[in-house]
Design an enzyme around this catalytic site. Structure first.
Site, PDB file in Angstrom:
ATOM      1  N   HIS A  88      -8.404 -18.913   4.610  1.00  0.00           N
ATOM      2  CA  HIS A  88      -8.059 -17.402   4.563  1.00  0.00           C
ATOM      3  C   HIS A  88      -9.264 -16.286   4.278  1.00  0.00           C
ATOM      4  O   HIS A  88      -9.272 -15.343   4.788  1.00  0.00           O
ATOM      5  CB  HIS A  88      -6.843 -17.043   3.855  1.00  0.00           C
ATOM      6  CG  HIS A  88      -6.965 -16.840   2.619  1.00  0.00           C
ATOM      7  ND1 HIS A  88      -6.709 -17.761   1.712  1.00  0.00           N
ATOM      8  CD2 HIS A  88      -7.219 -15.993   1.700  1.00  0.00           C
ATOM      9  CE1 HIS A  88      -6.670 -17.463   0.563  1.00  0.00           C
ATOM     10  NE2 HIS A  88      -7.254 -16.143   0.427  1.00  0.00           N
ATOM     11  N   ASP A 224      -6.242 -24.959   3.308  1.00  0.00           N
ATOM     12  CA  ASP A 224      -6.698 -23.630   3.020  1.00  0.00           C
ATOM     13  C   ASP A 224      -8.389 -23.792   2.660  1.00  0.00           C
ATOM     14  O   ASP A 224      -8.660 -23.121   1.899  1.00  0.00           O
ATOM     15  CB  ASP A 224      -5.859 -22.768   2.037  1.00  0.00           C
ATOM     16  CG  ASP A 224      -6.254 -21.302   2.526  1.00  0.00           C
ATOM     17  OD1 ASP A 224      -7.201 -21.005   3.058  1.00  0.00           O
ATOM     18  OD2 ASP A 224      -5.433 -20.264   2.039  1.00  0.00           O
ATOM     19  N   SER A 654      -9.347 -16.423  -4.710  1.00  0.00           N
ATOM     20  CA  SER A 654      -9.444 -17.432  -3.774  1.00  0.00           C
ATOM     21  C   SER A 654     -10.780 -18.138  -3.206  1.00  0.00           C
ATOM     22  O   SER A 654     -11.613 -17.444  -3.044  1.00  0.00           O
ATOM     23  CB  SER A 654      -9.134 -16.809  -2.237  1.00  0.00           C
ATOM     24  OG  SER A 654      -7.718 -16.496  -2.347  1.00  0.00           O
TER      25      SER A 654
HETATM   26  N1  ARG Z   1      -1.686 -15.471  -0.839  1.00  0.00           N
HETATM   27  C1  ARG Z   1      -3.198 -15.746  -0.732  1.00  0.00           C
HETATM   28  C2  ARG Z   1      -4.140 -14.675  -1.193  1.00  0.00           C
HETATM   29  O1  ARG Z   1      -3.413 -13.804  -1.902  1.00  0.00           O
HETATM   30  C3  ARG Z   1      -3.241 -16.207   0.574  1.00  0.00           C
HETATM   31  C4  ARG Z   1      -3.310 -15.102   1.556  1.00  0.00           C
HETATM   32  C5  ARG Z   1      -3.460 -15.562   2.830  1.00  0.00           C
HETATM   33  N2  ARG Z   1      -2.633 -16.275   3.555  1.00  0.00           N
HETATM   34  C6  ARG Z   1      -1.725 -15.670   4.408  1.00  0.00           C
HETATM   35  N3  ARG Z   1      -0.630 -16.373   5.129  1.00  0.00           N
HETATM   36  N4  ARG Z   1      -1.631 -14.356   4.737  1.00  0.00           N
HETATM   37  O2  ARG Z   1      -5.046 -14.260  -0.848  1.00  0.00           O
HETATM   38  N1  GLU Z   2      -5.046 -15.405  -2.194  1.00  0.00           N
HETATM   39  C1  GLU Z   2      -5.815 -14.877  -3.116  1.00  0.00           C
HETATM   40  C2  GLU Z   2      -7.043 -14.202  -2.703  1.00  0.00           C
HETATM   41  O1  GLU Z   2      -7.003 -14.112  -1.562  1.00  0.00           O
HETATM   42  C3  GLU Z   2      -5.706 -15.589  -4.378  1.00  0.00           C
HETATM   43  C4  GLU Z   2      -4.490 -16.127  -4.857  1.00  0.00           C
HETATM   44  C5  GLU Z   2      -4.279 -14.937  -6.166  1.00  0.00           C
HETATM   45  O2  GLU Z   2      -4.108 -13.654  -5.880  1.00  0.00           O
HETATM   46  O3  GLU Z   2      -4.007 -15.599  -7.047  1.00  0.00           O
HETATM   47  O4  GLU Z   2      -7.915 -13.994  -3.695  1.00  0.00           O
END
Ligand code: ARG
Ligand code: GLU
Length: 719
Positions: A88, A224, A654
């Site tokens: 991502h 990921d 991330s």
């Molecule tokens: N929750 C994760 C973060 O905050 C992954 C985000 C990307 N994935 C998604 N399905 N939108 O970045």
């Molecule tokens: N998915 C998040 C990012 O893009 C990391 C997950 C979080 O926020 O802990 O940094």
């Protein structure tokens, strides 16, 4: 982290001691590990020293940690600049290289040789060289009797002096960051690479398996990860993209362990968490969870429904909107979790109780009525924060609004007789360059529907004392169909409705044509959004915020004073940090225990060819059936996909390496659990877990699924 008052400290000691052995709240400064954390980390099982993690004199793990594109973390894993980060995090780059013919998003991409690696305009990789506490120098000459303006001016001067170096190029970054609301200042010196190429990405149904349905949730099965490479000039120095550049030879790269993990094993996360606000007073939390989050959650739900409907129908729209959708969905879901977590933890009530005690203490310790003053200011700020959210969520984040507004850069030259030709041409050139990219991911019907939803929402802005943009004010009493008509009419008269027309117009642009832009209804809409923000929101917002900043500096200072003897970790501010904890289960609800790891089995279990997020590649299924896991299988014989641990992480973490007790890479951090997303405001060691993709699963995909053995050979893998 809650504010802890002397009286309660004794009671808490017992709790804190028992917690240190299980879970660790906090994200710590690498340069202070030796002093603050090393013995604790070693007691929890770490077998390396603080110097091996961070040192300025010799190569250390920090030399392998990369701030990727400013918003994510990545790590170097070979002598040839190979980088691992999340899928991502590489998503935008992968998406930009994707078309219907070369759909790398869907099919994945693997460069077979260096020549096939794809450059990414605008993508940077930043590596920290050193950090230094410069609080005394930044605050030199500051006297308590100075007013804020004087204070700031002197600080700015001091900072300017400190950041002046012989090499002020864009490849060498020296910045000073404020910690603890301006109670501490730390200088960060980094090098910045601009030639970062895409090496490989699994298909989305591996890299994004579970999609937005599983996002922010555990149990998880997302592969990921994506692979990039840093290129440098012939002297191994950072450079702009050039064909002649060669792979960067890092001072240090991470070794990879195939050993896996057991419950209670020590882990640490080394990366760039963006923002946390652990020391806010209750009034500020109230604004976030009771005022701003509910509005954003509601509007984003509508945007998501609109995009999803069209993406499901049309594969072209799916590609165009996939990254936008993911971005909108990510915030939406996180805030839902955050609100639930804050409620469950009773954060607002708890903070209020502590603030009452604090108020008594403060009066006797020279802090006056700090809490009362903060409460008043946060109340005054609240409507403006909400107004700003309306501007951003219903305006600025609407791509067409931002794009149309960017034409103001040329329109503004045109009323004047004397124009600076050089600047003017530059502005025209930059617009010309942006048109293609914008329309690649633009569908007018989707955009119209999104506009309808955002305009409808904007006209319902509840604060009567702050106006809404003048162009949409007349739509207040209109229903959806009437707004539809209004939007159709607007686009029918706009050059922004037609890429070719717009490109042609800009191709032959001269300053005399500014009226066409100024009269354009889409441009006018965009302009009125921004104008409304500049005229009625921004200044009061900044004004209250700067008053709050002064008080927060004092409040933070008081919190440090009260906790004398116990180190309070600084909030995340996009600087390099270390978090540490243990591999652990958790109990999300009464009677339910979530196991600490998942396996390929779960992917097969979740498979559903009807649902986009749960499609499983035939080849992956074959590998599962034949159990062809090679050396990447766990000792239990299964293919582990993801695991959780109690490391305190945030957005920006991330792609961060998750390291074991030896400092070897065991996975890439990519998410938190839904029950724990309030950890940016209030951390709960019982509920907060970071989610990591197992490095063995990543290598298995690279090796067995993609057949990219040349990448495996490049890495330093310990069996
Ligand atoms: N929750 C994760 C973060 O905050 C992954 C985000 C990307 N994935 C998604 N399905 N939108 O970045
Ligand atoms: N998915 C998040 C990012 O893009 C990391 C997950 C979080 O926020 O802990 O940094």
């Amino acid at each position: 982290m809650q504010l802890k008052i002397q009286k309660t400290i004794l009671l808490l000691v017992a709790v804190i001691i028992s917690l240190t052995l299980n879970a660790k709240e906090g994200m710590y400064l690498p340069m202070l590990l030796k002093k603050i954390n090393a013995s604790d980390m070693q007691a929890m099982g770490m077998r390396i020293t603080a110097e091996e993690i961070y040192s300025v004199n010799q190569a250390s793990l920090k030399d392998a940690i990369v701030h990727f594109g400013g918003g994510c973390t990545a790590e170097l894993v070979s002598e040839k600049g190979l980088l691992l980060t999340n899928h991502h995090c590489g998503y935008r780059s992968i998406q930009k290289h994707s078309t219907i013919e070369h759909d790398y998003l869907t099919d994945g991409f693997w460069a077979k040789s260096l020549e096939e690696e794809l450059p990414n305009d605008g993508l940077t990789a930043t590596i920290l060289q050193r950090m230094e506490d410069v609080t005394a120098q930044v605050l030199a000459g500051i006297k308590p009797e100075m007013d804020e303006k004087e204070r700031q001016e002197l600080m700015d001067k001091n900072i300017k002096k400190l950041t002046q170096t012989d090499d002020n190029s864009k490849f060498h970054l020296v910045e000073i960051k404020a910690f603890y609301y301006g109670n501490q200042y730390i200088l960060m010196e980094s090098i910045v690479f601009y030639d970062v190429r895409l090496v490989g990405s699994p298909p989305s149904n591996i890299g994004k398996f579970g999609g937005d349905t599983d996002n922010w949730m555990w149990p998880r099965h997302t592969g990921d990860f994506s692979v990039f490479r840093i290129y440098a000039d012939k002297d191994n120095n950072p450079a702009d993209y050039s064909k002649e550049n060669t792979p960067y030879k890092p001072k240090k790269h991470l070794k990879i362990s195939l050993q896996g993990y057991q419950p209670e094993d020590f882990t640490m996360v080394f990366g760039y968490p963006g923002t946390t606000q652990e020391y806010l007073p209750s009034a500020a939390i109230q604004t976030i969870v009771e005022v701003v989050n509910p509005f954003k959650i509601d509007l984003r739900r509508q945007k998501l429904d609109i995009m999803a409907e069209q993406m499901d129908k049309d594969p072209k729209i799916r590609i165009q909107y996939s990254a936008k959708y993911a971005g909108v969905a990510n915030g939406w879901k996180k805030w839902i979790g955050e609100n639930r977590g804050i409620k469950r933890l009773n954060t607002i009530q708890n903070k209020r109780i502590e603030e009452k005690e604090f108020a008594l203490w403060a009066r006797d310790h020279g802090y006056g009525d700090l809490i009362q003053e903060l409460n008043t200011l946060y109340e005054q700020l609240r409507p403006y924060e909400l107004a700003a959210s309306y501007f951003f969520e219903a305006g600025y984040y609407q791509d067409i609004i931002r794009f149309a507004y960017s034409f103001q850069t040329v329109a503004k030259f045109s009323g004047k007789k004397e124009i600076d030709q050089e600047k003017f041409q530059l502005a025209v050139k930059s617009l010309k360059g942006s048109i293609k990219g914008f329309y690649k991911d633009f569908d007018i019907d989707v955009e119209k529907n999104l506009l309808n939803a955002t305009i409808s929402a904007y006209t319902k802005f509840p604060e009567t004392t702050i106006p809404i943009p003048s162009t949409i004010a007349p739509l207040k009493s209109k229903n959806q169909e009437e707004i539809d008509e209004w939007i159709d009419k607007m686009f029918s008269k706009s050059i922004f409705a037609d890429e070719a027309k717009l490109a042609n117009f800009i191709e032959n642009y001269s300053s005399g044509k500014f009226k066409t832009i100024q009269k354009d209804p889409v441009y006018q809409l965009a302009l009125s959004y921004y104008q409304n923000y500049f005229d009625h929101i921004m200044n009061p917002l900044l004004n209250y915020q700067s008053q709050i900043d002064v008080l927060m500096r004092k409040y933070m200072q008081a919190q440090i004073e009260i906790n004398a003897g116990q180190y309070l970790f600084p909030d995340a501010n996009s600087t390099l940090r270390v978090s540490y904890g243990k591999v652990e289960n958790y109990e999300p609800r009464d009677g339910v225990i979530y196991n600490y790891f998942t396996t390929l089995e779960g992917i097969i279990e979740k498979e559903n060819p009807e649902i986009y997020d749960y499609v499983v590649e035939e080849k992956l299924k074959q590998l599962y059936i034949s159990k062809d896991y090679g050396r990447y299988a766990d000792a239990d014989g299964s293919m582990h996909t993801c695991f959780i641990a109690s490391n305190h992480t945030s957005g920006g973490n991330s792609g961060s390496p998750v390291l074991n007790a030896e400092g070897h890479l065991i996975g890439l951090n990519f998410d938190r659990n839904w029950e724990g997303t309030m950890s940016d405001l209030d951390y709960d060691p019982n509920q907060c877990r970071n989610i990591t993709v197992d490095i063995r699963y990543c290598l298995f995909i690279i090796d067995k699924f993609a057949g990219a053995q040349h990448l495996i050979e490049e890495m330093d893998i310990i069996d």
